[in-house]
Each structure stands twice: as structure tokens, then as C-alpha cells.
Design a protein around this motif. Structure first.
Motif, short mmCIF file in Angstrom:
data_model
loop_
_atom_site.label_atom_id
_atom_site.label_comp_id
_atom_site.label_asym_id
_atom_site.label_seq_id
_atom_site.Cartn_x
_atom_site.Cartn_y
_atom_site.Cartn_z
N PRO A 279 0.82 -1.22 0.00
CA PRO A 279 0.00 0.00 0.00
C PRO A 279 0.85 1.25 0.00
CG PRO A 279 -0.03 -1.04 2.16
CD PRO A 279 0.65 -1.99 1.23
N SER A 280 0.29 2.33 -0.58
CA SER A 280 1.04 3.58 -0.69
C SER A 280 1.37 4.17 0.66
CB SER A 280 0.23 4.60 -1.51
OG SER A 280 -1.00 4.87 -0.89
N ALA A 281 0.61 3.84 1.70
CA ALA A 281 0.88 4.38 3.04
C ALA A 281 2.23 3.95 3.57
CB ALA A 281 -0.20 3.94 4.01
N LEU A 282 2.76 2.84 3.01
CA LEU A 282 4.05 2.37 3.48
C LEU A 282 5.20 3.21 2.96
CD1 LEU A 282 3.69 -1.51 3.21
CD2 LEU A 282 3.49 -0.09 5.23
N PHE A 283 4.94 4.09 2.00
CA PHE A 283 6.01 4.85 1.39
C PHE A 283 6.25 6.18 2.09
CE2 PHE A 283 4.89 1.82 -1.79
CZ PHE A 283 6.04 1.56 -2.49
N ALA A 284 5.90 6.27 3.37
CA ALA A 284 6.13 7.50 4.12
C ALA A 284 7.61 7.80 4.20
CB ALA A 284 5.55 7.38 5.52
N VAL A 285 7.94 9.09 4.18
CA VAL A 285 9.33 9.52 4.11
C VAL A 285 9.74 10.14 5.43
CG1 VAL A 285 10.92 11.05 2.93
CG2 VAL A 285 9.08 9.96 1.65
N GLY A 286 10.94 9.83 5.91
CA GLY A 286 11.42 10.51 7.09
C GLY A 286 12.32 9.66 7.93
N PRO A 287 12.83 10.23 9.03
CA PRO A 287 13.71 9.50 9.93
C PRO A 287 12.95 8.41 10.68
CG PRO A 287 13.12 11.60 10.87
CD PRO A 287 12.55 11.58 9.49
N VAL A 288 13.70 7.54 11.35
CA VAL A 288 13.12 6.43 12.09
C VAL A 288 13.53 6.54 13.55
CG1 VAL A 288 13.04 3.93 12.35
CG2 VAL A 288 13.13 4.94 10.07
N PHE A 289 12.55 6.36 14.44
CA PHE A 289 12.80 6.39 15.88
C PHE A 289 12.51 5.03 16.49
CE2 PHE A 289 12.22 10.73 14.69
CZ PHE A 289 13.07 11.45 15.50
N ASP B 90 16.83 19.19 13.08
CA ASP B 90 17.25 18.38 11.94
C ASP B 90 17.26 16.91 12.34
OD1 ASP B 90 18.31 17.31 9.66
OD2 ASP B 90 20.29 18.20 9.89
N PHE B 91 16.16 16.21 12.07
CA PHE B 91 16.04 14.81 12.46
C PHE B 91 16.67 13.83 11.48
CE2 PHE B 91 12.23 16.82 14.44
CZ PHE B 91 12.65 16.68 15.75
N ASP B 92 16.78 14.22 10.21
CA ASP B 92 17.32 13.29 9.21
C ASP B 92 18.74 13.59 8.79
OD1 ASP B 92 16.79 15.58 7.78
OD2 ASP B 92 15.39 14.65 6.37
N GLY B 93 19.38 14.57 9.43
CA GLY B 93 20.80 14.81 9.21
C GLY B 93 21.16 15.45 7.90
N ASP B 94 20.21 16.12 7.24
CA ASP B 94 20.51 16.73 5.94
C ASP B 94 20.74 18.23 6.03
OD1 ASP B 94 17.95 17.59 6.39
OD2 ASP B 94 17.13 16.87 4.49
N GLY B 95 20.76 18.78 7.22
CA GLY B 95 21.13 20.18 7.41
C GLY B 95 20.00 21.17 7.44
N ASP B 96 18.75 20.73 7.24
CA ASP B 96 17.64 21.67 7.36
C ASP B 96 16.73 21.23 8.50
OD1 ASP B 96 16.00 19.59 6.21
OD2 ASP B 96 16.54 20.31 4.23
N PRO B 97 15.93 22.17 9.06
CA PRO B 97 15.09 21.82 10.21
C PRO B 97 13.80 21.12 9.78
CG PRO B 97 14.99 24.18 9.76
CD PRO B 97 15.98 23.62 8.81
N ASP B 98 13.57 19.97 10.37
CA ASP B 98 12.31 19.24 10.23
C ASP B 98 11.40 19.60 11.41
OD1 ASP B 98 13.57 17.70 8.03
OD2 ASP B 98 14.75 16.83 9.65
N LEU B 99 10.20 19.04 11.43
CA LEU B 99 9.23 19.38 12.46
C LEU B 99 8.79 18.16 13.23
CD1 LEU B 99 6.91 21.75 10.39
CD2 LEU B 99 8.91 22.37 11.77
N SER B 100 8.59 18.34 14.53
CA SER B 100 7.95 17.32 15.38
C SER B 100 6.76 17.98 16.07
CB SER B 100 8.93 16.77 16.41
OG SER B 100 9.48 17.80 17.20
N VAL B 101 5.65 17.25 16.14
CA VAL B 101 4.41 17.79 16.69
C VAL B 101 3.79 16.78 17.64
CG1 VAL B 101 2.20 18.85 16.15
CG2 VAL B 101 4.03 18.93 14.47
#
Length: 438
Positions: A16-26, A291-302
Motif C-alpha cells: 500500500p502507498s501508506a508504506l512509502f512515508a518519508v522521514g527518519p526512524v525512531f 534536523d532529524f534526518d541529518g541533511d542540514g535543514d530543520p524538520d518538524l515534530s508535533v
């Protein structure tokens, strides 16, 4: 092998397409007890041992809990300090200029802030209280008047709302409050240079309206009372300032009732029309940029209180954001704070759970995904599962995630392709072996 390849190819396109979410892993959360109804969490090196400890404001216990870091991102013991009634926010900073981090709390019912001076070892002297406006709810520490010591800005909620400024006398004691503005329910304040004149302005969320308010600094720690109202949508509950699009000025991100709102700065503390990003839309309480994914720009956590999750929205590099990825927290998360808690070089999460009387620690797995990991173990949990397949798909087809070849290049051909996906599928679902090593 042909049948296996066909099976895995079919499975690949059936996912399913929902599995293709992008981002870091915790990693899954680990919880630690606090006081009753934690409302706020802050991370800082409180005891001078070079790791990051936690301070938590407990609304119904009338305490601040100190949880010292063991050195690896675990927090086995808490120590409580009494505040005035109903602390809703806590902030750590060096208020008296002696090189260690003191604490301040905004005390909602007491209409005050409490100051706790650090003894130098992460223990604290008894509180000293200072009066603020009605229903103090959020506190931010910054050098507002340019004299090199740290002053206080406090958002006061109903009664009516105002911002209280308390100037530091230079020794961690404070002059009487000066109030600015009126609102309905000021719940969050953030100090940053919004207009590019090198002093610190204030962005304030008014939960009783659909607006945030900008207070421009006159250069000496006094502020214009002519509020600029910027529409964000219903019930803004938290405001954070960061350069989201890497253009050299500071943008504003707001958590409100419907998701996250991005307001890009025009460079002069005026803002482009809002852009909305959905999260859960249920009980958003707190937003934090890092920066959660280490690419140098700020990501968001909510923090999503109504569904007990934290949403991560990864920055595309230009201040636009990929769809959210959710991770489980404790019950009713009220506040989120991002910092490197385990000292491995990536940014972890500490979340205050109002309904669980605890904090959740979610460790970022970015730094753990390295060549000592098992080939194919994309989330570094020492096992191979469908989660690793999803992360491999993200890397190959979306170019996102922790895609270092040392763990993702399963056929050891020095490139990452769909062939590696097929091998990953074979390993996870057909239990074949990986023939090359890191």
C-alpha cells in the motif's frame, strides 16, 4: 529464483502507498515517571557532565522534576523541586552568569514565575518567585535588551492576556514586570530576530483567536504595543521560530487545531500567506523544529495529544514538508523537545505525557544505521522485518531516509537499486541469505 523474483516483484507493487512515508526512524518509546500531569519538558546539561538532562514541569504536582542522564539517554531517577501553583512551562538557561544552567517555570494559577539557581551540580536552591500577569502559561529566556544577560518573556493567558517582560539585574534576580499587549489566551511565546535588526522580537500564539501576534523589539527590551495579527487558523497552541527555507531569515511554525501552519518570513517580520500541513488534527499541543534526518535543514515534530503520537514532517530543503510520519508516545502528549540525548550525533525526542504522568524518550536511529549494522537492517533494531523493506523502498524509489550503502547495498555492487529491494524482500519474506558483508 525466477519464481521468487516474480513473487517479490508482485509484493513490491502490491504494497500500500501508506508504506512509502518519508522521514527518519525512531526506536519505540521508553517511558520514565514524572510528577502529576507534566505540561512541559526542557533538555540541557544541568550537572555539567557533558550529557543532556531533563527538566519537567508537573502542573498538578506543583513541582519541577529533574531527570539526570545516565550518559546513554536513559533517565533512571527523578528529583522534584517545589514551584508555585500549577507550573505550565519550564526553561533552562544561565541566568546568573556563573556557567551552569538555572531553571525558570511559569506558574499558571499563581500568576508568577519561579527561578531556581543551579548549585553547579544539577541540584537547585529553593525557588524565588516573581509576579507576572494573570494565568502565566509559557516562558522564554533571551537577552532582550542587549546587555549580555538573559531576560524573561512570559505569555499570560486569560484575564486578560498579556506578555510580561522581566529584565535581569545581571545576577539572576529580576526587576518588576512590564506588560505588553492584550489578547484572549496567550499560550506560547518564542523570542527571535524576526525583522533582521539583530534584536529579539516575540512571536506569541493566542489560543483564543485564529492569530499569532508579533511584538517588535525597539532595541532596548521594550516592545511595540501595536500588534501585528497573522492569521493561522483555529486555536494556535504552540509557536516555534526557525529558518525553515534557508534564506537567512527566521520563519514561524505554528501548531493549531488542524495541523501545522508554516509562515515564511519576507525578511522584515511580515509573512507570506500561511501554508497548512495536516497531522492528526486532534489535540495538537506542541511543535519543535530540529534536523532529524541529518541533511542540514530543520524538520518538524508535533505532539498530538488526542491520539498519543508525535508526528514528524521532514523538510524538503526549501521550507516545504513531506507528509507526516507518526510514532507512538505515552498518553496525551503535551510537549515535545528535541536534542541529542544519547550522544550519538543525531536528534532524539523527549515528550511530556500529560495523561501518563511520564515522559517518553524516542531515540533517533539515524546514527545507529552504520556499517556495524546487519546488512538490510534499515532501522537498526537487530532484526529484519517488513519495516526494513519499507525503509529500503523509501531509499530506492523516493531517495529519502538513512540510505548509507554500508547497510542498504545488499548485493555489494556499490550502488543502491531495485535489485537491492528484491534481495531485501527475499531475505525478509523468503528467509534467504545475504551473500556479501559490510
Amino acid at each position: 529464483m525466477t519464481e521468487r523474483y516474480a513473487f517479490c516483484t508482485l509484493l513490491l507493487f502490491a504494497l500500500p502507498s501508506a508504506l512509502f512515508a518519508v522521514g527518519p526512524v525512531f526506536a519505540p518509546k521508553v517511558d520514565y515517571p514524572t510528577g502529576d500531569r507534566p505540561f512541559s519538558v526542557f533538555s540541557s546539561d544541568l550537572d555539567g557532565d557533558a550529557d543532556l538532562d531533563l527538566a519537567v514541569a508537573n502542573y498538578y504536582s506543583h513541582t519541577v522534576s529533574i531527570l539526570k542522564n545516565s550518559g546513554e539517554g536513559t533517565f533512571p531517577v527523578k528529583v522534584d523541586y517545589s514551584t508555585a501553583f500549577n507550573p505550565a512551562s519550564v526553561f533552562a538557561s544561565d541566568l546568573d552568569g556563573d556557567g551552569d544552567f538555572d531553571l525558570t517555570s511559569a506558574n499558571n494559577f499563581s500568576q508568577s514565575i519561579s527561578v531556581f539557581k543551579n548549585n553547579g551540580d544539577g541540584t537547585f536552591a529553593s525557588k524565588v518567585d516573581y509576579g507576572t500577569g494573570a494565568a502565566s502559561f509559557s516562558i522564554f529566556v533571551s537577552d532582550l535588551d542587549g546587555d549580555a544577560d538573559l531576560d524573561l518573556a512570559v505569555a499570560n493567558g486569560t484575564g486578560p492576556s498579556s506578555i510580561s517582560i522581566l529584565m535581569n539585574n545581571g545576577d539572576g534576580t529580576f526587576a518588576g514586570k512590564v506588560d505588553y499587549g492584550t489578547g484572549i489566551d496567550f499560550v506560547s511565546v518564542f523570542a527571535s530576530d524576526l525583522d533582521g535588526d539583530s534584536d529579539f522580537d516575540l512571536a506569541v500564539a493566542d489560543n483564543g483567536t485564529p492569530f499569532i501576534n508579533i511584538f517588535k523589539n525597539n532595541g532596548n527590551g521594550t516592545f511595540s504595543n501595536n500588534l501585528d495579527y497573522i492569521y493561522t487558523g483555529s486555536g494556535p497552541s504552540s509557536v516555534f521560530v526557525s529558518d525553515l527555507d534557508n534564506d537567512g531569515d527566521n520563519d514561524v511554525v505554528v501548531a493549531n487545531g488542524n495541523g501545522v501552519v508554516i509562515l515564511k518570513n519576507n525578511g522584515n517580520a511580515t509573512f507570506a500567506p500561511k501554508v497548512d500541513y495536516p497531522t492528526t488534527g486532534i489535540g495538537l499541543r506542541s511543535v519543535f523544529a530540529s534536523d532529524f534526518d541529518g541533511d542540514g535543514d530543520p524538520d518538524l515534530s508535533v505532539a498530538n495529544s488526542g491520539v498519543s503520537t508525535v508526528s514528524i514532517l521532514t523538510n524538503n530543503g526549501d521550507g516545504t514538508f513531506a507528509p507526516k510520519i507518526d510514532f507512538g508516545t505515552g498518553l496525551n502528549p503535551r510537549a515535545v523537545f528535541a536534542s541529542d540525548l544519547d550522544g550519538d550525533g543525531d536528534i532524539d525526542l523527549a515528550i511530556a505525557n500529560e495523561g501518563g504522568d511520564n515522559i517518553s524518550i524516542l531515540k533517533n536511529l539515524l546514527a545507529q544505521n552504520n556499517c556495524i549494522s546487519t546488512k538490510g537492517d534499515m532501522n537498526a533494531d537487530n532484526s529484519l522485518s517488513s519495516s526494513d523493506v519499507v525503509l529500503m523502498l523509501n531509499c530506492v524509489f523516493l531517495g529519502e531516509g538513512a540510505c548509507d550503502l554500508c547497510f542498504s547495498d545488499l548485493n555489494c555492487d556499490t550502488i543502491l537499486t531495485s535489485a537491492d529491494v528484491v534481495l531485501e524482500l527475499n531475505v525478509v519474506f523468503l528467509h534467504t541469505s545475504i551473500t556479501c558483508s559490510p
